[in-house]
Motif scaffolding. Structure first.
Motif, PDB file in Angstrom:
ATOM      1  N   LEU A 142      60.971  38.759  36.496  1.00 33.37           N
ATOM      2  CA  LEU A 142      61.886  38.669  37.642  1.00 33.37           C
ATOM      3  C   LEU A 142      62.467  37.261  37.772  1.00 33.37           C
ATOM      4  O   LEU A 142      63.652  37.105  38.096  1.00 33.37           O
ATOM      5  N   GLU A 143      61.652  36.242  37.520  1.00 35.18           N
ATOM      6  CA  GLU A 143      62.152  34.865  37.582  1.00 35.18           C
ATOM      7  C   GLU A 143      63.225  34.628  36.519  1.00 35.18           C
ATOM      8  O   GLU A 143      64.258  34.005  36.796  1.00 35.18           O
ATOM      9  N   ASN A 144      63.005  35.154  35.305  1.00 40.36           N
ATOM     10  CA  ASN A 144      63.999  35.000  34.236  1.00 40.36           C
ATOM     11  C   ASN A 144      65.288  35.733  34.585  1.00 40.36           C
ATOM     12  O   ASN A 144      66.388  35.241  34.314  1.00 40.36           O
ATOM     13  N   LEU A 145      65.157  36.901  35.181  1.00 41.33           N
ATOM     14  CA  LEU A 145      66.336  37.665  35.576  1.00 41.33           C
ATOM     15  C   LEU A 145      67.110  36.917  36.659  1.00 41.33           C
ATOM     16  O   LEU A 145      68.337  36.823  36.601  1.00 41.33           O
ATOM     17  N   ALA A 146      66.399  36.369  37.625  1.00 39.58           N
ATOM     18  CA  ALA A 146      67.056  35.611  38.701  1.00 39.58           C
ATOM     19  C   ALA A 146      67.739  34.363  38.137  1.00 39.58           C
ATOM     20  O   ALA A 146      68.837  34.011  38.567  1.00 39.58           O
ATOM     21  N   ALA A 147      67.102  33.730  37.158  1.00 39.62           N
ATOM     22  CA  ALA A 147      67.674  32.520  36.561  1.00 39.62           C
ATOM     23  C   ALA A 147      68.971  32.829  35.806  1.00 39.62           C
ATOM     24  O   ALA A 147      69.848  31.977  35.709  1.00 39.62           O
ATOM     25  N   SER A 148      69.087  34.037  35.273  1.00 39.22           N
ATOM     26  CA  SER A 148      70.297  34.399  34.531  1.00 39.22           C
ATOM     27  C   SER A 148      71.501  34.497  35.452  1.00 39.22           C
ATOM     28  O   SER A 148      72.637  34.372  35.008  1.00 39.22           O
ATOM     29  N   GLY A 149      71.265  34.764  36.740  1.00 36.78           N
ATOM     30  CA  GLY A 149      72.348  34.836  37.716  1.00 36.78           C
ATOM     31  C   GLY A 149      73.220  36.065  37.607  1.00 36.78           C
ATOM     32  O   GLY A 149      74.251  36.153  38.264  1.00 36.78           O
ATOM     33  N   SER A 150      72.819  37.038  36.791  1.00 35.89           N
ATOM     34  CA  SER A 150      73.664  38.214  36.599  1.00 35.89           C
ATOM     35  C   SER A 150      73.555  39.214  37.744  1.00 35.89           C
ATOM     36  O   SER A 150      74.470  39.982  37.974  1.00 35.89           O
ATOM     37  N   ARG A 151      72.435  39.205  38.440  1.00 33.05           N
ATOM     38  CA  ARG A 151      72.234  40.154  39.539  1.00 33.05           C
ATOM     39  C   ARG A 151      71.319  39.526  40.585  1.00 33.05           C
ATOM     40  O   ARG A 151      70.462  38.717  40.276  1.00 33.05           O
ATOM     41  N   MET A 152      71.493  39.995  41.801  1.00 32.26           N
ATOM     42  CA  MET A 152      70.538  39.645  42.834  1.00 32.26           C
ATOM     43  C   MET A 152      69.447  40.717  42.795  1.00 32.26           C
ATOM     44  O   MET A 152      69.738  41.909  42.781  1.00 32.26           O
ATOM     45  N   VAL A 153      68.203  40.264  42.746  1.00 35.58           N
ATOM     46  CA  VAL A 153      67.082  41.191  42.698  1.00 35.58           C
ATOM     47  C   VAL A 153      66.237  40.976  43.942  1.00 35.58           C
ATOM     48  O   VAL A 153      65.764  39.869  44.198  1.00 35.58           O
ATOM     49  N   GLY A 154      66.082  42.030  44.720  1.00 39.73           N
ATOM     50  CA  GLY A 154      65.206  41.995  45.884  1.00 39.73           C
ATOM     51  C   GLY A 154      63.903  42.686  45.539  1.00 39.73           C
ATOM     52  O   GLY A 154      63.888  43.715  44.868  1.00 39.73           O
ATOM     53  N   VAL A 155      62.804  42.103  45.969  1.00 35.46           N
ATOM     54  CA  VAL A 155      61.486  42.651  45.680  1.00 35.46           C
ATOM     55  C   VAL A 155      60.809  43.000  46.992  1.00 35.46           C
ATOM     56  O   VAL A 155      60.725  42.159  47.899  1.00 35.46           O
ATOM     57  N   ILE A 156      60.339  44.213  47.095  1.00 36.91           N
ATOM     58  CA  ILE A 156      59.586  44.641  48.270  1.00 36.91           C
ATOM     59  C   ILE A 156      58.125  44.684  47.842  1.00 36.91           C
ATOM     60  O   ILE A 156      57.759  45.453  46.954  1.00 36.91           O
TER      61      ILE A 156
END
Length: 186
Positions: A142-156
């Motif tokens: 999730l951190e790598n995905l957030a760092a890519s900036g391609s999508r906002m990821v919300g985690v519940i």
């Protein structure tokens, strides 16, 4: 001789055109056309998910499919193909996330011009069932995905170890007067 050769070329071209016409007629039949469209959409989805999974897994895994079943290609095991159900919890999470991202991308591509784009995704994956090592893989993914900036990821999540790794959090609490939201982090 030249006329005969020209006629043979004309016959070969006509036979080729007829073969294409038969193939198209077969594909456009009402019982085959939807299957052809779905097969193409699945190929596109799996190709995009595979590229994401390759990145998310640090080059270890890619996805493929065969007769409706998803398979993983494990590059650390001589490119062995095996069912996705053989993946560990963290690996399954990565594969599921890759498919979800590909699906959200495909939905956006299929939307009518001017339609709202899906640029965020919320995950409520049951993180409490993951062991510590798997939770670390999930959090890193999730951190790598957030760092890519391609999508906002919300985690519940109710898992403090995962919540602490999310830079911006919204803490929801409830008391006798109702639910309250407080922002934490950056």
């Amino acid at each position: 001789m030249g006329r005969v050769a020209g006629l043979h070329e004309d016959i070969a071209a006509a036979e080729s055109d007829a073969q294409v016409a038969r193939l198209l007629a077969d594909l456009l039949r009402s019982d085959k056309f939807p299957r052809w469209l779905i097969a193409g959409a699945l190929d596109t989805l799996v190709a995009e998910a595979s590229a994401s999974l390759l990145e998310l897994s640090g080059g270890q895994f890619e996805l493929t499919h065969d007769k409706g079943d998803f398979l993983v290609v494990d590059h650390n095991e001589a490119d062995a193909r095996r069912p996705v159900k053989t993946l560990s919890g963290g690996e399954t999470f990565q594969a599921s996330l890759a498919l979800a991202l590909a699906l959200s991308s495909q939905l956006g591509a299929m939307a009518a011009e001017g339609a709202t784009k899906l640029e965020s995704i919320f995950l409520d994956e049951g993180f409490g069932t993951l062991d510590e090592a798997t939770l670390d893989v999930v959090a890193s993914t999730l951190e790598n995905l957030a760092a890519s900036g391609s999508r906002m990821v919300g985690v519940i999540t109710h898992v403090p170890a995962l919540a602490e790794r999310v830079p911006v959090r919204f803490l929801v609490t409830r008391d006798g007067t109702g639910s309250h939201i407080a922002r934490e982090g950056a």
